[in-house]
Design an enzyme around this catalytic site. Structure first.
Site, PDB file in Angstrom:
ATOM      1  N   GLU A   1      -4.004  -9.386   3.766  1.00 26.40           N
ATOM      2  CA  GLU A   1      -4.812  -9.070   4.961  1.00 26.40           C
ATOM      3  C   GLU A   1      -5.976 -10.027   5.175  1.00 26.40           C
ATOM      4  O   GLU A   1      -6.388 -10.276   6.314  1.00 26.40           O
ATOM      5  CB  GLU A   1      -5.345  -7.634   4.858  1.00 26.40           C
TER       6      GLU A   1
ATOM      7  N   GLU B   1       0.830  -1.210   0.000  1.00 27.95           N
ATOM      8  CA  GLU B   1       0.000   0.000   0.000  1.00 27.95           C
ATOM      9  C   GLU B   1       0.866   1.262   0.000  1.00 27.95           C
ATOM     10  O   GLU B   1       0.526   2.264  -0.635  1.00 27.95           O
ATOM     11  CB  GLU B   1      -0.949  -0.020   1.209  1.00 27.95           C
TER      12      GLU B   1
END
Length: 682
Positions: free
Chosen positions: A108, A88
């Site tokens: 995640e 990210e």
């Protein structure tokens, strides 16, 4: 970035990134910024140990907003793996470069959450929607070459920084391509893609909460402006974060990592060299074990006393490798390389120079002792002698050698070349360096090693015994095998106890019961239907019939009314009143005694930690990871609740209940003190 070991984006790194960015932005001599890592990894993502602290400021989304809104171009030189928040961070940069064999990902979902720092909004703006969805929903690592559009350049590692600085200099004075400025819009194709992904994911994601929310978040990237999409991502992240699934998956993440910790063994204990391994027995189990070592380049000698059995074993291993090659998992060259590492022998004398021997013969004490007596005579001093026994007393096996300190249990789970779990059994006299070497070896052959002590069945099979016993008793009392199997499947296991028994072979449990008659003699109902089936030749799938019937070549179980007739007759003979049994009772009577046995195991010191039991049950028996394992599940529903239901059945089931539902003293103690298994320390 330099935060050993994996550049986790901890509070210190997040603060450091903000400080470094602000300094660079304030310095007129700085025209562009490159973010890279001093370590081999770019960043493994968030430090999830901080999730429970509540002190998350500055939060990662704020760091990434600062990076993306920078008035000076920011280049990510992704020198190694970039996962979760690490990727990210790279997505928030204006340009990205990576190295040619690198992998990145957003894992995640494996923690029961979704990318919460813009990953679901930025990635679909930079790569094809179907690729973005797959990466986010599966959490799988992806080769940078498969998503080359994400990078301005993919180069040799030695060129990365030079090229990144070159890109940064070329970007000076140009319009900054912020990802947030890329506009997306929904379409019937995007709607169909999201729906199709949901359908494809539903079977694999059974019981998990996060995958569907991942799809929702990606869909929001196409339906909402960037700022609103980020807000929606944050809302969905919070939804995931506060679920039992997220708590369980995060518990398991740490449980797996701590399973290899050996605090009782000195850190400077040296490992023994394992350069060559021998396997006694070239059957299905022995062959599977041998493949683990050949797969990582360790030579293996396979011993069988009959040449025909040896040839058959080597032929089966080759067939397994050839099947992998047909599926594209191996090249033909790799098949040959691995087969060259395997040699066969019919003589114990050929094992004189091996560093480790693993016995994988018939599960009978007299047979095991014969093998170990022979090994004691031929193996060199310092060679590790290991047994693959699943239930027998390792100390009794060790006593028939002159080197009890070198004897250890290495209990592989079937199929041994596939299953990740390895129960490492510590005998009364097993040396520390042998234990440490076994733990290290587990990692080498890509297994998750868990240290356990000596008792019947160790941890896994000792606990599964009570689960199987209750399933058999519930059938006598009125439940059908398919009802019991459905309850357990719906709870999250891949199959119920009767399907599992048929797959494994009912004769295995039968032989174990024959060797333990004194333990079960007080209970004539104990697995009595299973015993009759085995004695009639109905040993399961391999015979085409067990508790269920099977069509030729099929693994699909077909209910057989005659098995219920046996159950009814046995119940009548034993004076057991048959009745309708609720799904909830089935669940409680199968799972709660399992937890209770786990409590006794902890109390006896057979397992080091409650989380070790969870690792064994998830990897060895298919306990759903979204429940965290049996001990985490007990903590989630409340130890008091488990104790109350154990006491209920102890009374409600009469003499049977008094014997089999006695609560563990540890269960009573934890409930009284309002403590959890997670907090228990022996």
């Amino acid at each position: 970035m330099a935060n050993k070991p994996v550049n986790a984006l901890s509070k210190a790194i997040r603060t450091g990134l903000i400080d470094a960015m602000n300094m660079a932005l304030a310095n007129d001599n700085v025209e562009a910024i490159v973010i890279t890592s001093e370590l081999a990894l770019f960043s493994a993502g968030a430090d999830i140990s901080e999730f429970s602290s509540g002190d998350l400021a500055p939060i990662l989304p704020d760091v990434l907003t600062l990076v993306e809104n920078s008035s000076k171009p920011v280049v990510a030189a992704v020198n190694g793996g970039a996962f979760g928040g690490g990727l990210e961070l790279a997505l928030a940069c204006h340009y990205r470069l990576s190295t040619n064999h690198n992998k990145v990902g957003l894992p995640e979902v494996h923690l029961g959450i979704l990318p919460g720092a813009g990953g679901t909004q930025r990635l679909p703006r930079l790569i094809a929607p179907e690729k973005a969805l797959q990466m986010i929903v599966t959490g799988a690592p992806t080769s940078v070459k498969a998503i080359s559009e994400l990078f301005v350049s993919i180069v040799e590692p030695s060129e990365l920084l030079v090229q990144a600085i070159k890109v940064a200099k070329q970007a000076v004075g140009k319009v900054i391509p912020a990802t947030s400025l890329i506009k997306l819009s929904s379409s019937p194709e995007i709607e169909a893609l999201c729906e199709q992904t949901k359908v494809q994911t539903s079977a694999k994601a059974r019981g998990f909460f996060a995958p569907a929310k991942c799809i929702e978040a990606v869909k929001a990237a196409f339906e909402l402006p960037f700022a609103q999409g980020l807000k929606r991502e944050g809302e969905l992240f919070e939804e995931c974060m506060h679920t039992p699934q997220a708590r369980a998956q995060q518990h398991f993440f740490f449980a797996e990592r701590v399973a290899g910790a050996l605090p009782q063994i000195a850190k400077d204990t040296a490992l023994r060299d394992i350069k060559q391994v021998a396997i006694i027995g070239a059957g299905t189990m022995g062959g599977g074990i041998a493949m683990n070592f050949a797969n990582v380049g360790i030579p293996v000698v396979l011993l069988e006393l009959e040449q025909a059995a040896l040839d058959k074993g080597l032929e089966l291993i080759r067939r397994n490798y050839e099947n992998s090659a047909k599926k594209g998992k191996l090249t033909q060259e790799q098949v040959e390389q691995r087969m060259e590492l395997l040699t066969g022998t019919t003589s114990y004398d050929d094992l004189s120079e091996v560093d480790l021997v693993i016995e994988a013969v018939f599960e009978k004490m007299s047979v095991k002792k014969q093998v170990f007596e022979a090994l004691d005579k031929v193996c060199k001093p310092g060679a590790i002698l290991a047994s693959n026994t699943s239930t027998l007393d390792l100390d009794e096996i060790a006593q028939c050698t002159s080197r009890e300190q070198d004897v250890i249990g290495l209990h592989f789970f079937s199929p041994a070349n596939v299953m990740k779990l390895l129960e490492i059994v510590q005998g009364a006299k097993t040396a520390d360096d042998v234990i440490k070497t076994a733990m290290h070896l587990a990692k080498t052959i890509k297994k998750v090693g868990v240290l356990v002590g000596v008792c019947f069945g160790f941890v896994g099979n000792r606990m599964i015994e009570v689960y199987g016993r209750e399933a058999g008793r519930l059938m006598l009392e009125g439940a059908t095998p398919q009802q019991i199997d459905k309850v357990i499947y719906d709870f999250g296991l891949p199959m119920g106890p009767f399907t599992m028994g048929d797959m494994a072979g009912l004769d295995i449990g039968y032989f174990v019961r024959q060797s333990r008659k004194e333990f079960i003699s007080h209970d004539p109902s104990y697995c009595t239907v299973a015993d009759e089936l085995v004695e009639a030749g109905r040993v399961g799938l391999k015979a085409g019939k067990g508790v269920y019937l099977y069509d030729a070549g099929s693994r699909s179980p077909i209910p057989d009314p005659s098995v219920l007739d046996i159950a009814k007759r046995k119940a009548k003979e034993l004076g057991i009143q048959r009745r309708d049994i609720s799904d909830q009772e089935i669940l409680e009577r199968c799972i709660y005694p399992l937890i209770n046995e786990g409590a006794n195991i902890l109390l006896e010191g057979i397992a080091q930690r409650a989380s070790d039991i969870d690792v064994i049950y998830v990897y060895g028996y298919g306990f759903p990871v979204y429940r965290g394992g049996p001990m985490k599940f007990a903590d989630e529903i409340g130890v008091k609740e488990v104790l109350a239901r154990m006491k209920h059945y102890e009374t409600a089931l009469g003499e049977y209940g008094k014997h089999w539902f006695t609560p563990s003293p540890l269960l009573e103690e934890l409930a009284q003190k309002q403590q959890t298994f997670a907090g228990f320390k022996a």
